[in-house]
Write a protein that holds these residues in place. Structure first.
Motif, mmCIF file in Angstrom:
data_model
loop_
_atom_site.group_PDB
_atom_site.id
_atom_site.type_symbol
_atom_site.label_atom_id
_atom_site.label_comp_id
_atom_site.label_asym_id
_atom_site.label_seq_id
_atom_site.Cartn_x
_atom_site.Cartn_y
_atom_site.Cartn_z
ATOM 1 N N LEU A 240 8.982 -7.637 -0.336
ATOM 2 C CA LEU A 240 7.765 -8.276 -0.845
ATOM 3 C C LEU A 240 7.349 -7.654 -2.173
ATOM 4 O O LEU A 240 7.442 -6.431 -2.354
ATOM 5 C CB LEU A 240 6.629 -8.138 0.178
ATOM 6 N N PRO A 241 6.877 -8.473 -3.132
ATOM 7 C CA PRO A 241 6.518 -7.943 -4.456
ATOM 8 C C PRO A 241 5.386 -6.915 -4.426
ATOM 9 O O PRO A 241 5.321 -6.034 -5.274
ATOM 10 C CB PRO A 241 6.103 -9.195 -5.236
ATOM 11 N N GLU A 242 4.507 -7.017 -3.450
ATOM 12 C CA GLU A 242 3.364 -6.100 -3.368
ATOM 13 C C GLU A 242 3.589 -4.971 -2.362
ATOM 14 O O GLU A 242 2.625 -4.348 -1.907
ATOM 15 C CB GLU A 242 2.096 -6.883 -2.978
ATOM 16 N N PHE A 243 4.853 -4.710 -2.010
ATOM 17 C CA PHE A 243 5.134 -3.724 -0.959
ATOM 18 C C PHE A 243 4.528 -2.354 -1.265
ATOM 19 O O PHE A 243 3.753 -1.815 -0.476
ATOM 20 C CB PHE A 243 6.652 -3.590 -0.756
ATOM 21 N N TRP A 244 4.895 -1.774 -2.416
ATOM 22 C CA TRP A 244 4.444 -0.414 -2.713
ATOM 23 C C TRP A 244 2.936 -0.302 -2.906
ATOM 24 O O TRP A 244 2.316 0.640 -2.386
ATOM 25 C CB TRP A 244 5.190 0.154 -3.922
ATOM 26 N N PRO A 245 2.299 -1.257 -3.619
ATOM 27 C CA PRO A 245 0.831 -1.177 -3.709
ATOM 28 C C PRO A 245 0.152 -1.204 -2.342
ATOM 29 O O PRO A 245 -0.836 -0.498 -2.117
ATOM 30 C CB PRO A 245 0.465 -2.414 -4.542
ATOM 31 N N ASN A 246 0.689 -2.014 -1.422
ATOM 32 C CA ASN A 246 0.103 -2.097 -0.073
ATOM 33 C C ASN A 246 0.336 -0.810 0.718
ATOM 34 O O ASN A 246 -0.553 -0.332 1.434
ATOM 35 C CB ASN A 246 0.688 -3.287 0.691
ATOM 36 N N VAL A 247 1.554 -0.241 0.607
ATOM 37 C CA VAL A 247 1.864 0.996 1.326
ATOM 38 C C VAL A 247 1.017 2.151 0.782
ATOM 39 O O VAL A 247 0.518 2.990 1.539
ATOM 40 C CB VAL A 247 3.367 1.349 1.207
ATOM 41 N N MET A 248 0.858 2.181 -0.543
ATOM 42 C CA MET A 248 0.128 3.283 -1.176
ATOM 43 C C MET A 248 -1.382 3.138 -1.048
ATOM 44 O O MET A 248 -2.130 4.063 -1.367
ATOM 45 C CB MET A 248 0.486 3.373 -2.671
ATOM 46 N N THR B 67 5.200 -2.154 7.705
ATOM 47 C CA THR B 67 5.172 -3.610 7.852
ATOM 48 C C THR B 67 3.732 -4.115 7.989
ATOM 49 O O THR B 67 3.332 -5.071 7.318
ATOM 50 C CB THR B 67 5.981 -4.045 9.094
ATOM 51 N N LEU B 68 2.976 -3.458 8.828
ATOM 52 C CA LEU B 68 1.614 -3.918 9.132
ATOM 53 C C LEU B 68 0.663 -3.814 7.952
ATOM 54 O O LEU B 68 -0.255 -4.637 7.813
ATOM 55 C CB LEU B 68 1.055 -3.139 10.330
ATOM 56 N N VAL B 69 0.848 -2.806 7.087
ATOM 57 C CA VAL B 69 -0.057 -2.673 5.940
ATOM 58 C C VAL B 69 0.153 -3.796 4.922
ATOM 59 O O VAL B 69 -0.640 -3.947 3.988
ATOM 60 C CB VAL B 69 0.089 -1.300 5.242
ATOM 61 N N GLN B 70 1.192 -4.610 5.100
ATOM 62 C CA GLN B 70 1.418 -5.764 4.223
ATOM 63 C C GLN B 70 0.562 -6.974 4.640
ATOM 64 O O GLN B 70 0.478 -7.955 3.900
ATOM 65 C CB GLN B 70 2.899 -6.179 4.249
#
Length: 337
Positions: free
Chosen positions: A163-171, A233-236
């Protein structure tokens, strides 16, 4: 042969803990994902506790020749406090069994669009069948469902990574609070204290310290991997705290082709946890009564059914944190011993 037994024991360990709350994702949100990035700190703490305490409990069970968690509690707490601890653990196991039954009904109702009570009664019926087979039935079910669940969790984590927003969501992280640390310990304490009902008789039956040591290490490591994979996964998922079964929502979004299979895997994990809890309760009650195993198990499930009528999310968000902090005393005494 010894490695095979270690893997089987690890599967039972994982299967007992990965229940309604864990497999659906709701439990992970409650303890970790709501904290964003800081949730990973709690997961690492919980994972280390799963390995260390899981091994210690099983080694103690072998050395004490304990056949139920009652005998382990007697060693840890003494003859005067043990009856109180047994009652608390009994209530916790019963409460969690009720949450599991309610969760099985929610899967039928929300994901399969079938009546909730149908899901509950199907679970009760299948549980009684497996319990008549005995420990071999528990091992058989877990040995199949657990590896499949781990595969799906890792697949979801991989798809989330795309997903394009993976790292922003994880961080993403809420303000750091002590709750991040306490959640890790409380989550581990709650699950380990309940798993004792299954780990003690299972370790005693195996009787090999090397086998149970590696079973505990492999089981704890697998739980940590599943927790991390589920968390990223859930933070996405926007508004993740609003869903009853957030992992199913993510699967439907990222991999709809295997969505239905995943629903059955979630149900399988709920099912294995119900079996594990009722098995432990039945072994405990049987020592003080002359009733048959099937009769005792039926009575346990009848009481759990009455509690399960309450909404699944309400039961989980109320009982799990409460039981977690109560269980911290169990881990503290285990450290001292």
């Amino acid at each position: 042969m010894k490695w095979k037994k270690s893997f089987q024991l690890a599967s039972v360990y994982v299967g007992t803990i990965v229940g309604a709350g864990f497999a659906t994702g709701r439990e992970i949100v409650e303890f970790f994902s709501q904290y964003g990035l800081y949730g990973l700190i709690g997961i690492i703490i919980a994972g280390l506790c799963f390995i260390w305490f899981g091994v210690k409990i099983m080694l103690l069970a072998i050395r004490l020749e304990a056949k139920s968690f009652h005998q382990l509690n007697l060693y840890m707490f003494g003859p005067y406090i043990t009856p109180i601890i047994n009652v608390i653990m009994f209530i916790m196991l019963l409460g969690v069994s009720a949450v599991m039954l309610s969760g099985s009904g929610s899967v039928f109702e929300e994901q399969l669009l079938l009546p909730k009570q149908l899901g509950v009664f199907v679970t009760i019926f299948l549980t009684l069948i497996v319990l008549t087979i005995g420990t071999s039935g528990l091992v058989l079910v877990n040995s199949f469902v657990v590896p499949v669940l781990i595969t799906f969790c890792l697949m979801l984590a991989y798809l989330s990574f795309q997903l394009p927003e993976f790292w922003p969501n994880v961080m993403f992280a809420e303000r750091f609070t002590f709750g991040v640390i306490s959640s890790g310990f409380a989550y581990a304490a709650f699950n380990i204290s309940l798993a004792t009902a299954v780990l003690v008789p299972a370790a005693n039956e195996i009787g090999d310290e090397k086998v149970v040591k590696w079973g505990g290490i492999l089981g704890g490591a697998a739980l940590t991997i599943i927790l991390i994979a589920s968390h990223v996964t859930l933070v996405q998922l926007p508004g993740v705290t609003n869903y009853h079964i957030p992992m199913a929502v993510m699967m439907e979004t990222l991999a709809p082709i295997v969505y239905l299979i995943y629903i059955f895997i979630i149900y399988g994990e709920i099912f294995t946890s119900v079996i594990g809890n009722v098995y432990g309760l039945e072994r405990f009650i049987r020592k003080g009564t002359s009733g048959g195993s099937l009769v005792i198990a039926t009575c346990i499930l009848a009481v759990a059914y009455c509690i399960s009528i309450v909404d699944y999310s309400t039961l989980l968000s109320t009982l799990y944190p409460l039981f977690g902090y109560i269980s911290l005393a169990f881990l503290l005494i285990l450290v001292i011993k």
